[in-house]
Design an enzyme around this catalytic site. Sequence first.
Site: not given
Ligand code: BG6
Length: 471
Positions: A10-11, A15, A82, A185, A189, A223, A247
């Site tokens: 997915g390079a 993301l 592919d 991720h 943090k 956001e 998250h």
């Molecule tokens: C991603 C979501 O996992 O996390 C996004 O798909 C969201 O929609 C993002 O904006 C928020 O992450 P961060 O690190 O920018 O707070």
Amino acid sequence: MNDVTILLLGATGDLARRKLLPALYSLWREKKIEKCLIIGAAREKDATVAQIAEATRPYIQRGFDDTAWRDFVGTLVYEPIDFSVEEDFTQLARTIDILESERGLSGNRLVYVASASTFYCGITEKLSASGLVKKQTVGHQTTGSHVWHRIIYEKPFGWDLASAHAINACIAQHFNEKQIYRIDHYLTKELASNIALIRFSNCVLEPLWNNRYIDQVQIVLSEKMGIQNRGLYYDEYGALRDVVQNHLYELLALVCMEAPEKLEGDSIREQRAQVLKKVRFVDGILGQYAGYLDEQYVKKDSRTETFAALQLMVDNPRWAGVPFFLKTGKNLGKHETMIHIKFKQVDCLLAKQCPSDANYLTIQLSPEERFTLTLNVRRPGPEQELVPMHMDYCHSCNFALITPTPHEALIDEVIKGDQSVSVRCDEIESAWKSIDGIYAQGLPLYTYEPGTAGPKELEDFSNKHGMRWRS
Ligand code: BG6
């Protein structure tokens, strides 16, 4: 020093460009992965390393250096693939064998699958059949050698419990759980990784960390940006699947978990998983911002939520009776990720000495990284008046330059083999089970104006639960 081949499936995607390649560049510049081969693979037949590098360059925010960048780009190789064709994987495996031997690499392999989760099973089968990733049964390593093979799967891992379960079952047929990293991720943090540490390393906190002293917890991910150009993905998922299932639930698990045996690896995962099994939905509302239906690739009659406010409980002895309020949304007036731990109010000693508010511990993940403890202090003057004051620790102010981005930390931890950054299969399934249950409630969906705090019905929700959102 680690020697590793990194395959990025997915390079050419968003993301890879915005997060993964900049993270790899930093790790390379800081010599955490000096001896390496980075192969980007994606569907685009005509993509080139030069194009990928050019698209990535604007997202490198820290420590750009011309020579290091040129050297880094020199390690990159691009191969079209592919995802549904087995022969493409076999060919890729041959190419990697040759390049590894030319570059004197020992064959440690890390595959980063940055594609939609509908491809995960097919990709896994082909990685296995082509021999590109080998099943490893003894600890982290192949019998008799120190070589390791690991796979990272991006979130969201599945779309609901049934699909996540099917993907888990498929992957388990081919690889050992020790090789699998279902990542989020948020777990890497800096301040999220700090939650357990500050709690278990500070005697002033841990004894208070329970329903006797904590009144409620708020976890907010707001956001300012909308869905940008991600309509195709977002309209299928919505806020609950995009950020709550992963998250917000992982932050909740970090706040609520019992002390792990060790503050690392599987001990932490075990405790997080125990929390998510006990999450119970109480109430919630959903929202969609005005103008969402005009976004590219969004269905004209879409009922997908871009906002959610929930009340949950964690049904275990430590948290019985403590409400957890979660809130997230796109296109809101603020950009912030915060955890507010509200402590119980103390009794008044004298009428005038009533604290104006409870104590709060606020863990701020963005826009800045900080911990704030709010205490009541006496305002100077004849009245014995108490006012809230903040004791503040700004992590960003002290350590911004040496703090890795979440994706840097994540890749680094996977290379080291630390599984605490991976969400275990039962952990992920408990989170999906809860989200499926919330969708099954058929919660009301309200419209809200961009740039606001969400639907105006949020106030009714807050009043109903006798709470106010802290900002
Ligand atoms: C991603 C979501 O996992 O996390 C996004 O798909 C969201 O929609 C993002 O904006 C928020 O992450 P961060 O690190 O920018 O707070």
